[in-house]
Design a protein around this motif. Sequence first.
Motif, PDB file in Angstrom:
ATOM      1  N   VAL A   1       5.497   6.870  -3.746  1.00  0.00           N
ATOM      2  CA  VAL A   1       6.126   5.590  -3.383  1.00  0.00           C
ATOM      3  C   VAL A   1       6.524   4.820  -4.634  1.00  0.00           C
ATOM      4  O   VAL A   1       7.643   4.289  -4.738  1.00  0.00           O
ATOM      5  CB  VAL A   1       5.170   4.754  -2.496  1.00  0.00           C
ATOM      6  CG1 VAL A   1       5.660   3.316  -2.378  1.00  0.00           C
ATOM      7  CG2 VAL A   1       5.051   5.373  -1.118  1.00  0.00           C
ATOM      8  N   ALA A   2       5.616   4.728  -5.615  1.00  0.00           N
ATOM      9  CA  ALA A   2       5.928   4.016  -6.859  1.00  0.00           C
ATOM     10  C   ALA A   2       7.120   4.654  -7.565  1.00  0.00           C
ATOM     11  O   ALA A   2       8.012   3.950  -8.075  1.00  0.00           O
ATOM     12  CB  ALA A   2       4.705   3.998  -7.775  1.00  0.00           C
TER      13      ALA A   2
ATOM     14  N   ASP B   1       0.844  -1.193   0.000  1.00  0.00           N
ATOM     15  CA  ASP B   1       0.000   0.000   0.000  1.00  0.00           C
ATOM     16  C   ASP B   1       0.883   1.248   0.000  1.00  0.00           C
ATOM     17  O   ASP B   1       2.112   1.165  -0.121  1.00  0.00           O
ATOM     18  CB  ASP B   1      -0.966  -0.017   1.182  1.00  0.00           C
ATOM     19  CG  ASP B   1      -0.255   0.051   2.529  1.00  0.00           C
ATOM     20  OD1 ASP B   1       0.982   0.241   2.567  1.00  0.00           O
ATOM     21  OD2 ASP B   1      -0.934  -0.095   3.566  1.00  0.00           O
ATOM     22  N   ALA B   2       0.257   2.405   0.165  1.00  0.00           N
ATOM     23  CA  ALA B   2       0.983   3.664   0.080  1.00  0.00           C
ATOM     24  C   ALA B   2       1.936   3.872   1.243  1.00  0.00           C
ATOM     25  O   ALA B   2       2.820   4.733   1.160  1.00  0.00           O
ATOM     26  CB  ALA B   2      -0.006   4.835   0.009  1.00  0.00           C
TER      27      ALA B   2
ATOM     28  N   VAL C   1       2.095  -1.034  -6.322  1.00  0.00           N
ATOM     29  CA  VAL C   1       1.720  -0.118  -5.243  1.00  0.00           C
ATOM     30  C   VAL C   1       0.253   0.240  -5.444  1.00  0.00           C
ATOM     31  O   VAL C   1      -0.106   0.819  -6.474  1.00  0.00           O
ATOM     32  CB  VAL C   1       2.597   1.146  -5.247  1.00  0.00           C
ATOM     33  CG1 VAL C   1       2.202   2.065  -4.097  1.00  0.00           C
ATOM     34  CG2 VAL C   1       4.074   0.784  -5.164  1.00  0.00           C
TER      35      VAL C   1
ATOM     36  N   GLY D   1       3.806   1.314   2.382  1.00  0.00           N
ATOM     37  CA  GLY D   1       4.806   0.261   2.268  1.00  0.00           C
ATOM     38  C   GLY D   1       4.427  -1.030   2.960  1.00  0.00           C
ATOM     39  O   GLY D   1       5.248  -1.945   3.031  1.00  0.00           O
TER      40      GLY D   1
ATOM     41  N   GLY E   1       0.900   7.219  -2.739  1.00  0.00           N
ATOM     42  CA  GLY E   1       1.069   6.037  -3.574  1.00  0.00           C
ATOM     43  C   GLY E   1       1.873   6.341  -4.821  1.00  0.00           C
ATOM     44  O   GLY E   1       2.729   5.539  -5.244  1.00  0.00           O
TER      45      GLY E   1
ATOM     46  N   GLY F   1       1.854   1.572 -10.326  1.00  0.00           N
ATOM     47  CA  GLY F   1       1.139   2.366  -9.335  1.00  0.00           C
ATOM     48  C   GLY F   1      -0.332   2.442  -9.692  1.00  0.00           C
ATOM     49  O   GLY F   1      -0.696   3.086 -10.682  1.00  0.00           O
TER      50      GLY F   1
END
Length: 477
Positions: free
Chosen positions: A267-268, A137-138, A250, A140, A264, A222
Amino acid sequence: MFRLQMRALRSRRRRWRVAEALATRRGQRRTLWRERLAERQHIAEERIALVAEGTLTRVVGLALEAVGCEAAMGGRCVVVGGNERELETEVVGFSGDRLFLMPVGDVQGITPNSRVIPRPGHSEIAVGDALLGRVIDASGRPLDGRGALRCNARIALSGAPINPMDRHPISEPIDVGVRAINAIMTVGRGQRMGLLAGSGVGKSTLLGMMTRYTDADVIVVGLIGERGREVKEFVEQTLGDAGRKRAVVVAAPADSPPLSRLRGAWVATAIAEYFRDRGQKVLLLMDSLTRFAQAQREIALAIGEPPATKGYPPSVFARLPALIERAGNDASGRGSITAIYTVLTEGDDYRHDPIADAARAILDGQVVLSRDLAEAAHFPAIDLEGSVSRAMDSIVAKPHLQSAQRLRQLYSAYRQQRDLIAVGAYQKGSDPRVDEAIARWPQISAFLQQSVDQRAGLAASVNELDQVLADNPGERK
């Protein structure tokens, strides 16, 4: 005499034992004092690192307001509510002594005057080879039920783009496995492309094809703000067991808070940068850039930023290039991030949609999907007139470029006269190019279509393009 010597020897031995005992005690005392000093230093450092806790004073819509504490923009705070429930938040603004916080999770259970505790540092994500084959998830956290992630390295989400003078140029094509894209709008390794379409036109399906067929070491996907059921379908059906081994997914679905959807995307991108910096060729697929912009709009409006273009505050248009510019080639030319961003256009009008217009200005090209083609069962529904790859001129041979331009001309000539052709009103001989387009249209239409389970390599796509444009329109070599 002998007795006196023995007495003296015993006396010296006693003195030695006493001296040895004293030395031992001194050593113990030194050790004890060192331990106490280290303990005092640790306590002093902890006291220096102590931060003032604040109080939650207001919750309006999505935004939380706190007073009595200090934190930097992008900093993390934990809101401790009833039953000691902790809610992670991020600082998205401030006014005077008030901090504006945006929650990562659900605010249910948060009470008035809850404690607000600033945390040191900024948002980070754990990275490593253990991410391959996983769905997170966003924040981690794993979503696939395969146990905890064992990643030793951590990187910040707010990475900086590479110096434009140091970035390696786009110099080689990448095979995406889709015939029309490979032949007509060839994508370069390290290029940023947009996939512009309305809802239900086949955007996600085409993205799935590119996920399976693109030549890349690592694929980072993502899924931002999309339907929750699509996450499992994408992992199990689109990626499959073979594709999943080299992919990181993600997921921040539509029911996630806006900050989770925003994070998100970061993170991706950060995970893609990690693998690129290791010299690997990464394919970054983000579905969709529009949901990222909408999440930023929700946050900005919640903290009082005035709307501008069609309800989007100015910060949205500042966030888009900050995200997109982090993709591309590295300075050495060994690692690369080839990025595909989907853009959901409002009313299928990509020319006047503010997010689509802003994305086209930043990206290195776009693939436009047509609803008319999709409704005619023409898949992939790529509209050649609106689609372009700005890096194609520098990555393909001149004969390939000339063939692609010629097919574009024939396609455009036919589309402009298609109404007259359909009703039989076009007079043959009025325009030689239209005459050629009509003669070659069955081959052109078949060339631009491709089934979902069919892969078309780059070399094979160029060869088929040459066959379509052969001297005799009725024959295929």
